[in-house]
Scaffold this motif. Structure first.
Motif, mmCIF file in Angstrom:
data_model
loop_
_atom_site.group_PDB
_atom_site.id
_atom_site.type_symbol
_atom_site.label_atom_id
_atom_site.label_comp_id
_atom_site.label_asym_id
_atom_site.label_seq_id
_atom_site.Cartn_x
_atom_site.Cartn_y
_atom_site.Cartn_z
ATOM 1 N N UNK A 103 0.742 -0.963 0.018
ATOM 2 C CA UNK A 103 0.093 -0.123 0.073
ATOM 3 C C UNK A 103 0.793 1.205 0.044
ATOM 4 N N UNK A 104 2.035 0.999 0.802
ATOM 5 C CA UNK A 104 2.790 2.613 1.047
ATOM 6 C C UNK A 104 3.527 2.661 -0.322
ATOM 7 N N UNK A 105 3.865 1.492 -1.034
ATOM 8 C CA UNK A 105 4.618 1.616 -2.356
ATOM 9 C C UNK A 105 3.763 2.025 -3.453
ATOM 10 N N UNK A 106 2.400 1.759 -3.586
ATOM 11 C CA UNK A 106 1.667 2.024 -4.527
ATOM 12 C C UNK A 106 0.714 3.493 -4.361
ATOM 13 N N UNK A 205 -6.404 -3.952 -0.155
ATOM 14 C CA UNK A 205 -5.657 -5.092 0.174
ATOM 15 C C UNK A 205 -5.786 -5.906 1.255
ATOM 16 N N UNK A 206 -5.670 -7.114 0.997
ATOM 17 C CA UNK A 206 -5.480 -8.033 2.098
ATOM 18 C C UNK A 206 -4.358 -9.110 1.989
ATOM 19 N N UNK A 207 -3.848 -9.955 3.185
ATOM 20 C CA UNK A 207 -2.686 -10.578 2.710
ATOM 21 C C UNK A 207 -2.762 -12.168 2.408
ATOM 22 N N UNK A 208 -4.044 -12.492 2.248
ATOM 23 C CA UNK A 208 -4.149 -14.034 1.697
ATOM 24 C C UNK A 208 -3.403 -14.467 0.868
ATOM 25 N N UNK A 209 -3.512 -13.705 -0.546
ATOM 26 C CA UNK A 209 -2.643 -14.569 -1.487
ATOM 27 C C UNK A 209 -1.104 -14.344 -1.236
ATOM 28 N N UNK A 210 -0.581 -13.490 -0.452
ATOM 29 C CA UNK A 210 0.683 -13.520 -0.201
ATOM 30 C C UNK A 210 1.058 -14.600 0.648
ATOM 31 N N UNK A 211 0.431 -14.704 1.838
ATOM 32 C CA UNK A 211 0.357 -16.021 2.711
ATOM 33 C C UNK A 211 0.403 -17.190 1.995
ATOM 34 N N UNK A 212 -0.530 -17.557 1.036
ATOM 35 C CA UNK A 212 -0.631 -18.563 0.209
ATOM 36 C C UNK A 212 0.570 -18.827 -0.637
ATOM 37 N N UNK A 213 1.249 -17.771 -1.251
ATOM 38 C CA UNK A 213 2.507 -17.889 -2.134
ATOM 39 C C UNK A 213 3.568 -18.124 -1.138
ATOM 40 N N UNK A 214 3.792 -17.842 0.227
ATOM 41 C CA UNK A 214 4.885 -17.890 0.844
ATOM 42 C C UNK A 214 4.662 -19.357 1.588
ATOM 43 N N UNK A 215 3.401 -19.850 1.905
ATOM 44 C CA UNK A 215 3.354 -21.196 2.211
ATOM 45 C C UNK A 215 3.825 -22.173 1.079
ATOM 46 N N UNK A 216 3.228 -21.991 -0.193
ATOM 47 C CA UNK A 216 3.888 -22.721 -1.152
ATOM 48 C C UNK A 216 5.468 -22.664 -1.467
ATOM 49 N N UNK A 217 5.930 -21.523 -1.322
ATOM 50 C CA UNK A 217 7.368 -21.372 -1.483
ATOM 51 C C UNK A 217 8.036 -22.346 -0.398
ATOM 52 N N UNK A 218 7.705 -21.927 0.781
ATOM 53 C CA UNK A 218 8.289 -22.852 2.102
ATOM 54 C C UNK A 218 8.309 -24.263 1.857
ATOM 55 N N UNK A 219 7.065 -24.693 1.331
ATOM 56 C CA UNK A 219 7.019 -26.178 1.260
ATOM 57 C C UNK A 219 7.850 -26.684 0.392
ATOM 58 N N UNK A 220 7.893 -25.945 -0.784
ATOM 59 C CA UNK A 220 8.741 -26.427 -2.260
ATOM 60 C C UNK A 220 10.219 -26.263 -1.701
ATOM 61 N N UNK A 221 10.838 -25.431 -0.839
ATOM 62 C CA UNK A 221 12.028 -25.276 -0.471
ATOM 63 C C UNK A 221 12.739 -26.164 0.369
ATOM 64 N N UNK A 222 11.531 -27.001 1.253
ATOM 65 C CA UNK A 222 11.793 -27.998 2.048
ATOM 66 C C UNK A 222 11.408 -29.667 1.505
ATOM 67 N N UNK A 223 11.005 -29.346 0.199
ATOM 68 C CA UNK A 223 10.341 -30.430 -0.401
ATOM 69 C C UNK A 223 9.338 -31.329 0.147
ATOM 70 N N UNK A 224 8.524 -30.545 0.704
ATOM 71 C CA UNK A 224 7.251 -31.131 1.387
ATOM 72 C C UNK A 224 5.882 -30.809 0.867
#
Length: 263
Positions: A103-106, A205-224
């Motif tokens: 929000x601050x950036x945009x 703006x809410x944080x839901x999509x960013x949280x989902x992407x972060x969850x996906x990234x974290x699981x992928x990074x530890x092969x889970x």
């Protein structure tokens, strides 16, 4: 097999199911277990110690159910307890906090609104994030007093909700905000009503999509990430009545199970 273990998600009630929806949309084959601690909602008025104790209880419950990662789908719990949770448990823990940075950036009006709980707005993490990203930007913080209990009852557009929300958005419109940040995982359920109240140029703006992407990234990074593409098990547990969760998730009624349990 650990890859088939569930993603554990908890919130101070039913609101974090908005985060669950984003996670399920991005990771449709992942098993999930959601805890709605509605008996103790809202967390926003509680002390840091109480919030941390409730968060610990929820994390331990999800670990006991065999979860491979935990998403704290509650802004108040994240901003008050995430540091201690990460220091205590080895399981990956994803948090959620208000999307102040985008929000601050945009913003072009240099004025943004934050609608959140008292517990989030008064937390050290919120103030640290705000100070980092809002130099030269006017930030209007409004406590959404009373919104969570109404959402917990499934009241998304009744007269009481309309009057309350109008009271909170009016000063933001007067302050010429061009971005409204939703700082509580319950609040995305109010977006249809907010769109009717806000001028069309104000972005939400809410944080839901960013949280989902972060969850996906974290699981992928530890092969889970789950490798199977068979239908997932989607479990929801609440320590209050099941009606509100069933109402908010009616589009998924064929896929999910909602149960009342003491925890």
């Amino acid at each position: 097999m650990k890859n088939n273990a569930a993603i554990g998600i908890f919130d101070s009630g039913v609101g974090g199911s908005s985060i669950w929806q984003e996670i399920h949309k991005l990771l449709p084959f992942e098993n999930t277990i959601y805890l709605a601690d509605s008996k103790n909602a809202p967390y926003g008025h509680k002390s840091k110690e109480e919030i941390t104790a409730l968060s610990v209880k929820n994390v331990e419950r999800l670990i006991s159910l065999g979860c491979k990662i935990i998403v704290v789908a509650c802004n108040t719990a994240t901003t008050n307890a995430i540091s201690q949770l990460r220091a205590t448990y080895s399981i990956p823990i994803i948090g959620i906090e208000p999307a102040i940075k985008p929000a601050a950036l945009k913003t072009t009006s240099k004025s943004i609104g934050i609608l959140a709980t008292k517990g989030t707005l008064s937390s050290l993490l919120f103030h640290k994030t705000a100070m980092e990203h809002t130099k030269d930007i006017k930030m209007l913080e409004i406590v959404g007093e009373g919104l969570v209990p109404l959402i917990e009852k499934g009241n998304l557009e009744g007269p009481e909700m309309v009057n309350l929300l109008q009271k909170y958005v009016t000063p933001m419109i007067e302050a010429d905000i061009d971005y409204l940040v939703l700082g509580c995982s319950h609040y995305p359920y109010l977006i249809p009503l907010l769109r009717k109240m806000l001028p069309p140029h104000i972005q939400i703006i809410d944080s839901g999509e960013a949280v989902a992407r972060h969850t996906q990234y974290t699981l992928a990074s530890i092969d889970l990430l789950r490798k199977e593409t068979s239908p997932p098990k989607l479990q929801f547990f609440t320590n209050n009545t099941t009606e509100a969760l069933e109402f908010l998730l009616q589009d998924y009624s064929e896929e999910i199970s909602v149960e009342k349990k003491d925890f």
